[in-house]
Design a protein around this motif. Structure first.
Motif, PDB file in Angstrom:
ATOM      1  N   LEU A   8       0.878  -1.176   0.000  1.00 19.40           N
ATOM      2  CA  LEU A   8       0.000   0.000   0.000  1.00 19.40           C
ATOM      3  C   LEU A   8       0.914   1.224   0.000  1.00 19.40           C
ATOM      4  CD1 LEU A   8      -1.873  -2.223   1.329  1.00 19.40           C
ATOM      5  CD2 LEU A   8      -2.914  -0.362   2.625  1.00 19.40           C
ATOM      6  N   PRO A   9       0.612   2.233  -0.815  1.00 21.95           N
ATOM      7  CA  PRO A   9       1.472   3.423  -0.770  1.00 21.95           C
ATOM      8  C   PRO A   9       1.409   4.104   0.596  1.00 21.95           C
ATOM      9  CG  PRO A   9      -0.304   3.697  -2.384  1.00 21.95           C
ATOM     10  CD  PRO A   9      -0.443   2.325  -1.829  1.00 21.95           C
ATOM     11  N   ARG A  10       0.210   4.164   1.173  1.00 22.24           N
ATOM     12  CA  ARG A  10       0.021   4.775   2.504  1.00 22.24           C
ATOM     13  C   ARG A  10      -1.129   4.061   3.196  1.00 22.24           C
ATOM     14  NH1 ARG A  10       0.185  11.176   3.232  1.00 22.24           N
ATOM     15  NH2 ARG A  10       0.121  10.445   5.376  1.00 22.24           N
ATOM     16  N   LEU A  11      -1.148   4.167   4.508  1.00 24.41           N
ATOM     17  CA  LEU A  11      -2.310   3.621   5.224  1.00 24.41           C
ATOM     18  C   LEU A  11      -3.300   4.774   5.437  1.00 24.41           C
ATOM     19  CD1 LEU A  11      -3.578   1.136   6.345  1.00 24.41           C
ATOM     20  CD2 LEU A  11      -2.450   1.543   8.516  1.00 24.41           C
ATOM     21  N   ASP A  12      -3.964   5.148   4.359  1.00 21.98           N
ATOM     22  CA  ASP A  12      -4.983   6.201   4.442  1.00 21.98           C
ATOM     23  C   ASP A  12      -6.350   5.545   4.190  1.00 21.98           C
ATOM     24  OD1 ASP A  12      -4.976   5.674   1.747  1.00 21.98           O
ATOM     25  OD2 ASP A  12      -3.966   7.528   1.181  1.00 21.98           O
ATOM     26  N   PRO A  13      -7.433   6.298   4.373  1.00 25.97           N
ATOM     27  CA  PRO A  13      -8.748   5.659   4.234  1.00 25.97           C
ATOM     28  C   PRO A  13      -8.946   4.957   2.894  1.00 25.97           C
ATOM     29  CG  PRO A  13      -8.977   7.816   5.248  1.00 25.97           C
ATOM     30  CD  PRO A  13      -7.537   7.700   4.843  1.00 25.97           C
ATOM     31  N   PHE A  14      -8.528   5.603   1.810  1.00 24.49           N
ATOM     32  CA  PHE A  14      -8.762   5.018   0.486  1.00 24.49           C
ATOM     33  C   PHE A  14      -8.078   3.653   0.361  1.00 24.49           C
ATOM     34  CE2 PHE A  14      -7.829   4.200  -3.935  1.00 24.49           C
ATOM     35  CZ  PHE A  14      -8.995   4.562  -4.593  1.00 24.49           C
ATOM     36  N   HIS A  15      -6.804   3.599   0.707  1.00 21.20           N
ATOM     37  CA  HIS A  15      -6.074   2.337   0.500  1.00 21.20           C
ATOM     38  C   HIS A  15      -6.483   1.273   1.515  1.00 21.20           C
ATOM     39  CE1 HIS A  15      -3.556   5.257  -1.752  1.00 21.20           C
ATOM     40  NE2 HIS A  15      -3.665   4.283  -2.634  1.00 21.20           N
ATOM     41  N   LEU A  16      -6.868   1.710   2.714  1.00 22.76           N
ATOM     42  CA  LEU A  16      -7.390   0.731   3.679  1.00 22.76           C
ATOM     43  C   LEU A  16      -8.683   0.127   3.123  1.00 22.76           C
ATOM     44  CD1 LEU A  16      -7.268  -0.662   6.470  1.00 22.76           C
ATOM     45  CD2 LEU A  16      -8.646   1.241   7.352  1.00 22.76           C
ATOM     46  N   GLY A  17      -9.566   0.982   2.607  1.00 28.47           N
ATOM     47  CA  GLY A  17     -10.824   0.485   2.034  1.00 28.47           C
ATOM     48  C   GLY A  17     -10.561  -0.514   0.921  1.00 28.47           C
ATOM     49  N   ALA A  18      -9.592  -0.181   0.061  1.00 29.55           N
ATOM     50  CA  ALA A  18      -9.269  -1.080  -1.061  1.00 29.55           C
ATOM     51  C   ALA A  18      -8.733  -2.419  -0.537  1.00 29.55           C
ATOM     52  CB  ALA A  18      -8.253  -0.411  -1.972  1.00 29.55           C
ATOM     53  N   LEU A  19      -7.905  -2.365   0.488  1.00 31.10           N
ATOM     54  CA  LEU A  19      -7.325  -3.597   1.051  1.00 31.10           C
ATOM     55  C   LEU A  19      -8.425  -4.506   1.619  1.00 31.10           C
ATOM     56  CD1 LEU A  19      -4.713  -5.139   2.034  1.00 31.10           C
ATOM     57  CD2 LEU A  19      -4.997  -3.908   4.197  1.00 31.10           C
ATOM     58  N   LEU A  20      -9.350  -3.904   2.367  1.00 29.14           N
ATOM     59  CA  LEU A  20     -10.406  -4.715   3.000  1.00 29.14           C
ATOM     60  C   LEU A  20     -11.322  -5.314   1.926  1.00 29.14           C
ATOM     61  CD1 LEU A  20     -11.282  -2.381   6.020  1.00 29.14           C
ATOM     62  CD2 LEU A  20      -9.564  -4.192   5.896  1.00 29.14           C
ATOM     63  N   ALA A  21     -11.646  -4.504   0.919  1.00 28.77           N
ATOM     64  CA  ALA A  21     -12.509  -5.015  -0.160  1.00 28.77           C
ATOM     65  C   ALA A  21     -11.793  -6.122  -0.931  1.00 28.77           C
ATOM     66  CB  ALA A  21     -12.908  -3.876  -1.092  1.00 28.77           C
ATOM     67  N   LEU A  22     -10.476  -5.981  -1.084  1.00 29.69           N
ATOM     68  CA  LEU A  22      -9.705  -7.038  -1.754  1.00 29.69           C
ATOM     69  C   LEU A  22      -9.900  -8.368  -1.020  1.00 29.69           C
ATOM     70  CD1 LEU A  22      -7.458  -8.270  -3.549  1.00 29.69           C
ATOM     71  CD2 LEU A  22      -5.778  -7.262  -1.996  1.00 29.69           C
ATOM     72  N   TYR A  23      -9.786  -8.343   0.291  1.00 35.66           N
ATOM     73  CA  TYR A  23      -9.955  -9.595   1.034  1.00 35.66           C
ATOM     74  C   TYR A  23     -11.406 -10.082   0.975  1.00 35.66           C
ATOM     75  CZ  TYR A  23      -5.227 -10.092   2.836  1.00 35.66           C
ATOM     76  OH  TYR A  23      -3.872 -10.316   2.931  1.00 35.66           O
ATOM     77  N   GLU A  24     -12.368  -9.155   1.028  1.00 33.28           N
ATOM     78  CA  GLU A  24     -13.770  -9.597   0.920  1.00 33.28           C
ATOM     79  C   GLU A  24     -14.008 -10.353  -0.388  1.00 33.28           C
ATOM     80  OE1 GLU A  24     -16.168  -6.116   3.423  1.00 33.28           O
ATOM     81  OE2 GLU A  24     -16.175  -6.079   1.243  1.00 33.28           O
ATOM     82  N   HIS A  25     -13.509  -9.778  -1.487  1.00 33.15           N
ATOM     83  CA  HIS A  25     -13.734 -10.441  -2.780  1.00 33.15           C
ATOM     84  C   HIS A  25     -12.958 -11.756  -2.870  1.00 33.15           C
ATOM     85  CE1 HIS A  25     -16.156  -7.209  -4.041  1.00 33.15           C
ATOM     86  NE2 HIS A  25     -15.187  -6.335  -4.198  1.00 33.15           N
ATOM     87  N   THR A  26     -11.764 -11.754  -2.302  1.00 29.34           N
ATOM     88  CA  THR A  26     -10.965 -12.980  -2.320  1.00 29.34           C
ATOM     89  C   THR A  26     -11.733 -14.119  -1.655  1.00 29.34           C
ATOM     90  OG1 THR A  26      -8.917 -11.714  -2.319  1.00 29.34           O
ATOM     91  CG2 THR A  26      -8.775 -13.968  -1.515  1.00 29.34           C
ATOM     92  N   VAL A  27     -12.327 -13.811  -0.517  1.00 33.82           N
ATOM     93  CA  VAL A  27     -13.088 -14.819   0.235  1.00 33.82           C
ATOM     94  C   VAL A  27     -14.299 -15.290  -0.575  1.00 33.82           C
ATOM     95  CG1 VAL A  27     -14.606 -15.008   2.259  1.00 33.82           C
ATOM     96  CG2 VAL A  27     -12.262 -14.158   2.524  1.00 33.82           C
ATOM     97  N   ALA A  28     -14.995 -14.368  -1.211  1.00 37.53           N
ATOM     98  CA  ALA A  28     -16.183 -14.745  -1.996  1.00 37.53           C
ATOM     99  C   ALA A  28     -15.788 -15.605  -3.199  1.00 37.53           C
ATOM    100  CB  ALA A  28     -16.918 -13.491  -2.464  1.00 37.53           C
TER     101      ALA A  28
END
Ligand code: F6P
Length: 549
Positions: A476-496
């Motif tokens: 992640l370039p930074r731990l800001d809201p945008f990239h945190l959101g993207a990271l969490l959604a990445l794992y959600e989709h991975t699980v699905a």
């Protein structure tokens, strides 16, 4: 052809069998040789999306394996399934519900509908109404237009919720610690009174806003805590005052009202949002209250960017797809029954706990959607800790233990502090772990080093690292809201996507029911001492607790 006649294998079955055969071949599972051979491996096996970079170069992937995995994804129509999920179809078959957490981060006007047993409902209308209400509430509170019962600004927010009604908001609030806090935030999930008592001891009831976060508004732990905290508030500021300090976040507004929470303090969401996918709904109120509405909006925007990436990126560049396929290669085909989540950022300390619920509650299943036992291993055990702390506790086993435990290593390129040396050391250790796991150190190397140093050669086997252990790097370039959101959604989709490969329902959680049901008579037995009807082990424990307590 009669029904009983053997059917030819489907494309999916053929590819599955090919992958199983590959996994039986140690060369296919190897990492070290592949890393050594190809100078372009990093470029070929990394992909980016929504600002994140996924690096699979330290896994066993090569062209042939990747092709088979992508063919499996196509045969299983993984992305088609994800699109159906995001369109609002009733993908949660056993509960007959849609799984529309993605609609929560879609922009206004998205017009998303949810399929229900009674037909299609407008999901976006409810989402937008409640999101606007929550934004107005949060902003009014920050601006001082909403105050405590005595008319002063709130200083703290206390979130009472458990599972998805706790882990997501608590994890994200902590992860966004670089943002100036608007309110102090505390989270109590457990019904264990020690945690609640200690938290309340550190709070001023007269300045605390209490969020009762529960999708069902019936969860025993949350309701017990809510009753205790209502009493704590009333004791300090009276019944009427307490009512002005209570907010409900729920898919069951009627139950919240029955509990005594004013309708204008109830923020609702749809039944089609699973608990472990709910931080994007009003369940995320603590994030917005503690870090500001813009931070919450940024989180939604990052997740939405990942949603778009997931359904539009071509398979070879699709982060959720690649991560799901690689995790499945490890968990199912190679039989690695655990994996570690190692965020190299202490603000992500709660990420492993959030991921545990996401993955293990979603995919810890043994029957397929039709109720038939699945003939392959499904979700592995997920555990983790931030690095470098993890290195000084359990990473020994990952390097030299008898089991292979893959790791997801998460790096943040730019920190939110000025301690450049610390950050460089941190990143170096993250990279070193990946290299050590993959490359290892042979016994010959260990012996040569011992000889050169005049040390005991008998230590060489202890200083040998077998290597060939896969890890996945996420940047992640930074731990800001945008990239945190993207990271969490990445794992959600991975699980699905993994659930679709395994043909299991990622959105139900029947496995939590039995324990809840058994707790009722046990609580009764603990209260009365009557152990009649209990199994002998439970009866013995109840009697023992009675004697000791
Ligand atoms: O018991 C498991 C569970 O239902 C989780 O799925 C959920 O996140 C948690 O309990 C809390 O549920 P609720 O938000 O309804 O209180």
């Amino acid at each position: 052809m009669p029904d009983s006649a053997p059917q030819p294998p489907t494309a999916r079955e053929e590819i599955w069998a090919r992958l199983a055969a590959r996994a039986a071949d140690p060369a296919s599972r190897g990492v070290r040789g592949k890393l050594g051979r190809d100078p372009n491996r990093f470029a070929r096996l990394s992909a980016s999306g929504a600002g994140l970079v996924l690096d699979l170069s330290r896994t066993a992937l090569d062209e042939a394996l990747l092709e088979d995995l992508l063919a499996l994804a196509e045969a299983a129509d993984l992305i088609g399934g994800l699109k159906r999920q995001m369109r609002g179809e009733m993908v949660n078959a056993t509960e007959r519900r849609a799984a529309l957490h993605t609609a929560l981060r879609a922009p206004d006007g998205a017009g998303i509908r949810a399929e229900t047993p009674d037909g299609w409902q407008d999901a976006s209308a409810l989402i937008e109404r409640e999101r606007n209400r929550l934004r107005a509430f949060v902003q009014a509170l920050h601006e001082g237009a909403i105050t405590t019962a005595s008319g002063v600004p709130f200083a703290a927010v206390l979130n009472l919720g458990i599972g998805g009604s706790d882990l997501g908001p608590a994890m994200a609030t902590e992860a966004l610690a670089a943002i100036r806090p608007r309110l102090a935030a505390r989270f109590v999930g457990n019904v264990d009174g020690h945690g609640l008592a200690a938290t309340l001891a550190g709070l001023d009831a007269a300045r605390t806003l209490v969020l009762v976060a529960s999708k069902s508004f019936t969860t025993q732990e949350t309701m017990a805590n809510a009753r205790a905290v209502r009493g704590w508030l009333a004791g300090a500021i009276g019944e009427e005052g307490a009512a002005r300090h209570l907010v409900a976040l729920t898919a069951n507004p009627a139950a919240a009202e029955a509990f005594g929470i004013a309708p204008d303090r109830i923020f609702a969401f749809g039944e089609w949002v699973g608990g472990r996918y709910s931080l994007w709904s009003s369940i995320g109120a603590a994030i917005a209250l503690a870090r500001g509405w813009d931070a919450f909006a940024g989180l939604l925007a990052g997740a939405e960017a990942m949603d778009r990436h997931a359904v539009t990126a071509r398979p070879r560049r699709n982060l959720p797809l690649l991560l799901a396929l690689t995790h499945t290669w490890h968990a199912t085909f190679c039989g690695h029954r655990a994996y570690a989540c190692l965020p190299y950022d202490s603000r992500l300390a709660r990420l492993p706990a959030w991921l545990q619920q996401l993955e293990m509650e979603s995919n810890g299943k043994r029957v397929d959607e039709a109720g038939r036992p699945v003939p392959y291993p499904t979700a592995p055990v997920v555990f983790g800790e931030p690095g470098t702390n993890a290195q000084h506790s359990f990473l020994q086993l990952l390097h030299q233990g008898t089991d292979i435990v893959p790791a997801d290593i998460i790096l943040i390129a730019r920190p939110d502090h000025a301690l450049a040396d610390n950050h460089r050391i941190l990143l170096a250790h993250a990279l070193a772990q990946g290299a050590a796991l993959a490359l290892g150190r042979s016994e010959a190397e260990a012996e040569a080093e011992a000889r050169a140093k005049g040390e005991d050669l008998a230590l060489a086997p202890h200083r040998t690292f077998p290597g060939e252990r896969p890890s996945i790097l996420l940047h992640l370039p930074r731990l800001d809201p945008f990239h945190l959101g993207a990271l969490l959604a990445l794992y959600e989709h991975t699980v699905a996507l993994q659930a679709a490969l395994w043909r299991i329902d990622a959105f139900d959680q029947w496995g939590v029911e039995l324990g809840k049901r058994l707790a009722g008579p046990l609580e009764q037995a603990l209260a009365t001492g009557d152990t009649g009807g209990l199994d002998p082990a439970s009866a013995g424990a109840v009697r023992l607790l009675g004697r000791l307590g």
